[in-house]
Structure formats: C-alpha cells, structure tokens
Design an enzyme around this catalytic site. Structure first.
Site, short mmCIF file in Angstrom:
data_model
loop_
_atom_site.label_atom_id
_atom_site.label_comp_id
_atom_site.label_asym_id
_atom_site.label_seq_id
_atom_site.Cartn_x
_atom_site.Cartn_y
_atom_site.Cartn_z
N SER A 64 0.80 -1.24 0.00
CA SER A 64 0.00 0.00 0.00
C SER A 64 0.82 1.27 0.00
CB SER A 64 -0.93 0.02 1.21
OG SER A 64 -1.99 -0.86 0.98
N LYS A 67 0.38 3.45 -2.86
CA LYS A 67 -0.86 4.19 -3.10
C LYS A 67 -0.68 5.71 -3.21
CE LYS A 67 -3.82 0.65 -0.98
NZ LYS A 67 -4.56 0.29 0.24
N TYR A 191 -3.31 -3.24 -10.29
CA TYR A 191 -3.13 -2.72 -8.93
C TYR A 191 -2.25 -3.67 -8.11
CZ TYR A 191 -4.36 -2.32 -4.00
OH TYR A 191 -4.29 -2.27 -2.63
N TYR A 243 -5.14 4.40 7.73
CA TYR A 243 -6.47 3.78 7.77
C TYR A 243 -7.24 4.15 9.03
CZ TYR A 243 -3.74 1.06 4.52
OH TYR A 243 -2.91 0.69 3.53
N VAL A 261 1.32 -3.79 3.86
CA VAL A 261 1.19 -5.06 4.60
C VAL A 261 2.42 -5.96 4.53
CG1 VAL A 261 -1.33 -5.27 4.70
CG2 VAL A 261 -0.11 -6.08 2.67
N1 GLN Z 1 -1.95 -5.40 -2.00
C1 GLN Z 1 -2.53 -5.24 -0.72
C2 GLN Z 1 -4.04 -5.32 -0.80
O1 GLN Z 1 -4.64 -4.81 -1.68
C3 GLN Z 1 -2.11 -3.94 -0.12
C4 GLN Z 1 -2.72 -3.69 1.23
C5 GLN Z 1 -1.85 -2.93 2.17
O2 GLN Z 1 -0.64 -2.86 2.03
N2 GLN Z 1 -2.46 -2.39 3.19
O3 GLN Z 1 -4.69 -5.94 0.02
#
Ligand code: GLN
Length: 441
Positions: A64, A67, A191, A243, A261
């Site tokens: 993420s 993002k 993605y 988040y 993650v």
């Molecule tokens: N690729 C992961 C997902 O879409 C990324 C989530 C994350 O890093 N919080 O679930």
C-alpha cells in the site's frame, strides 16, 4: 568525531527489537512466509544524505505504500478535477480493505483504502491506455521517486492474485457504480502488480524524501512531481495514510505517513526528511508493529510532529534604528530569519507603528534566509507604499534573496548589495514599475 544519527538509529532499533507482537499478513500466502525478524530504519534528508541501520537493503514488496505515489501519478496525468470526481479525500475510519463506497456518489472515500487505490490506478496514464502499459507507467513512476529501476516480485504478485477475492469484489462494485469504466479484472491485476514492486527501506526513504523535498528527488535532482500534487498527496497521507488508526497516528506521531502489509512504513516530513522502516509483523490495522514504535520514538526524540508549534517566531524584525542627520536621516529595519505571512504582518505593523518621518528607509534582508511568496509580495507592497508616501526605499539584499524586487504600480525601490551602499545608494540599481526589468542607476 563519530556521526550521531547512525548511533541513534542503532539505539532505537535495539530498543524495539525484542518486541514480537503482531503477525505477518496472512491473506497473501507469500507474505505470511516472510522472515518476521527483519528490522531496518532509514532517514533520507532533503539534501540527499542517507542514514540507515539494520536491514536497509533487504527487498520486500511495497504494497500500500505505492498508493500515495500512484495517486500522485493520477493527479499529474489527469488533473485534479477528474480524479477528485472519482475518489474523495475524506478519512474513512475504516480498514484498508473495507467494502464501502460513499452512499450517494459511489466514490471511494479516499485514495489510501483499496477501493480508492484501485480507482487511482485506473486513472494513471492517458485515458484508454492499455492495462499493461499503465502498470509499466506506474512502475517507472515509482522508480523515479526511488531513483533507481524497480522490479516486480512475480511470486508475491501471483500469490496475491490467487487470493484477490476481496479486491475483485470491490472492483466489481466500483464498476457497477461507473467509477471504474473498464474490465475490473484488469484493474485488479494492475493494482496488485503495482503493490508487488520490490523496494528496500533505503528506496522507500528516498521516495519519502522526494515528497518531503517538494517533489525533487534529492539524489537525482529530478523534479519528479509537481509541488501542488505533493501538497495534495501529503495531506491525504496525513489524514488517511494509516487507515482506521489515522487519528491516533496524526495526534501521537504527526508525520504524514503510509504503511504497507509487507511491513514497510514511510513518513515524509516536509522540508526535512523522508523516513522508512521495515518490520513485517503487523497490528490489527495492518500497520507494522515495530514500525509504529520506531516512528513514535522518532517523533518524540526528534520533535518531528508536524503540528509542533515553533517557539513564538524568532523576531523577524531584529532592529529598527535611525541613523544620520537632516536630509540623510535613514530608518534601518534589519529583518531576519524565515519570513512567511505572520512575519510579514509583523513587519507591516513595525513600519506603521514607527510612523516613519525619515527621508530614507532601508529594508535590510541580509539576515533573512528565506521568504515565501506571500511575504515577498507584502514586503514589496510596503516598499511601494512607502515610496508613494515620498520616502526613498532601499533594499539591502547582498544574497539576492528577492531576485526581482518589482515594487508594483507607481512604486520605486533602490537595491543595494553592500551595507555601505545602503546609506549612500546614489550609484545603486533602482527598480521602477514603469521600467520593470531595466536597471536605472
Ligand atoms: N496489495 C494489498 C491489498 O490490496 C495492499 C494492502 C496494504 O498494504 N495495506 O490488500
């Protein structure tokens, strides 16, 4: 002398190392298998100095943390309005993979949750770009922030692809609301590929430092992204980057941040530095446990909270004196430090309170190290009004901190570079609106 910062980083790493709470991400099988003991931290300053400790060059997937950068790309490629129409900027207070969209519009609430991130991914590149080309564009874009060519971890990518039911569900919902306008499968694939880009903590710190440095990569010196986009991205990181823990983060740590993650975490401190940590075990929000502890320490040890109020602005007016006699009477205002709106207001007030009667007024900016656009305009307006009131206004600016001192309509301003000339500016350069761009001596 031994350098200070590496010693500090070793110390904080040792302090958090014993913690074994949290779990590696289990919903992506390949991430569950990561070595949970990995631990690293990197500081990258905006002038390109990099300090690291622990596992700074071990690669892991960006997840993420991609993002905010993909959001920057969508904003750069499509412009603000088309992106904002499809993705909001409100903190959702929900988990990163929540299946939720704004009730009336169907828009994802922000670009940091998966729904918003898949939408921004779809907005990278020109409209109609093929999904495969688009992913390439995203990877090249991430690489420009890191300052080296990044690659995809195909194993992690395939592993997430196989268990992407939740992201597929979200993407189909986005398609049904017309937020996505193409095959949702292709967007999810793209993605997930974006999330599978391999980075080290060193890369991440450099990416964060590029944001902290107004979009200029401190090592390559390349202007990777526009300043207005950087401001937007940092704001969204500050409010939504963590988040459902975003409020706790904003109050306790106060550094615009983003977690992933795989255990990565970045923070970007505008004008100062980029920070990255790596430690794979996650808390219930999906944020790295030891990463959060490290940031707590960085923030309090180094006073890095962005809402930390600086000590009541060191006076911008260092002195305000009158020199000379009769027609040579000169008012000298010595200014200092960094001047922004509040400092400029202070200068305006100083001038008004002094009820100037001297024929000449010197604005001495020798000790000013920075002046932002609004403060520069206010200072020049002071010069214009004083000159219209009949004063000779002199700007003593040895370092040319104000490069084009246009005093505006009807104003006139004499610019000197040496202190001796300030009291005898007869031969100095003079700037007048009517002769803008020409130097009159
Ligand atoms: N690729 C992961 C997902 O879409 C990324 C989530 C994350 O890093 N919080 O679930």
């Amino acid at each position: 002398m031994q350098p200070l910062i590496p010693d500090y980083l070793d110390e904080v790493l040792a302090a958090v190392a014993p913690s074994s709470s949290g779990e590696t991400a289990s919903y992506i099988p390949e991430l569950a298998a990561a070595d949970p003991e990995r631990l690293g931290a990197v500081f990258a300053t905006v002038d390109g100095e990099v300090y690291g400790a622990g596992d700074v060059d071990v690669e892991f997937t960006i997840q993420s943390i991609s993002k905010p950068f993909a959001y920057a790309l969508a904003l750069s490629d499509r412009g603000f309005a088309p992106v904002l129409e499809k993705v909001g900027v409100e903190p959702s207070g929900e988990a990163f993979n929540e299946i939720s969209l704004e009730r009336d519009t169907g828009r994802p609430r922000n670009p940091m949750i998966n729904a918003g991130a898949m939408t921004t991914h779809s907005l990278a590149g020109a409209e109609g770009m093929k999904p495969a080309e688009r992913v390439e564009r995203v990877i090249r874009w991430l690489s420009a922030f890191a300052g080296r060519d990044l690659e995809v971890d195909e194993t992690v990518c395939a592993s997430e692809m196989e268990s992407a039911h939740r992201n597929l569900a979200i993407a189909h919902m986005l398609r049904s609301y017309g937020i996505l306008t193409e095959d949702p499968r292709g967007v999810v694939d793209g993605y997930i590929r974006q999330c599978s880009v391999l980075v080290s903590a060193r890369d991440l710190a450099m990416m964060a430092a590029t944001l902290a440095n107004r979009g200029i990569n401190p090592l390559s010196d390349e202007q990777v992204v526009d300043q207005a986009v950087v401001r937007q991205v940092l704001s969204v990181m500050a409010t939504c980057g963590m988040y459902d823990a975003a409020g706790d983060w904003a109050t306790q740590i106060g550094i615009p941040a983003k977690s992933g993650v795989a255990g990565g975490l970045i923070g970007a401190l505008p004008g100062q530095l980029g920070i990255a940590t790596f430690s794979p075990r996650l808390d219930s929000h999906g944020n790295s446990v030891r990463g959060v502890s490290l940031f707590e320490r960085f923030s309090s040890d180094m006073g890095l909270h962005v809402m930390e109020v600086p000590p009541a602005g060191r006076e911008v007016v260092r002195s305000n004196r009158v020199r000379g006699e009769g027609p040579d009477r000169t008012r000298i205002l010595r200014l200092q430090g960094g001047i922004r709106f509040a400092g400029a207001e202070r200068i305006v007030r100083e001038v008004l309170d002094s009820a100037l009667s001297e024929p000449r007024v010197v604005l001495d900016v020798s000790l000013v190290h920075s002046i932002d656009d609004v403060a520069r305009r206010m200072l020049l307006e002071v010069a214009r009004r004083l000159s219209l009131d009949g004063h000779q206004v002199v700007l003593l600016d040895p370092e040319t901190i104000i490069p084009e001192p246009d005093p505006g309509d009807g104003g006139s301003l004499t610019v000197v570079h040496e202190p001796e000339e300030a009291l005898n500016p007869g031969v100095a350069d003079r700037w007048e609106r009517s002769d803008w761009g020409q130097r009159l001596s």
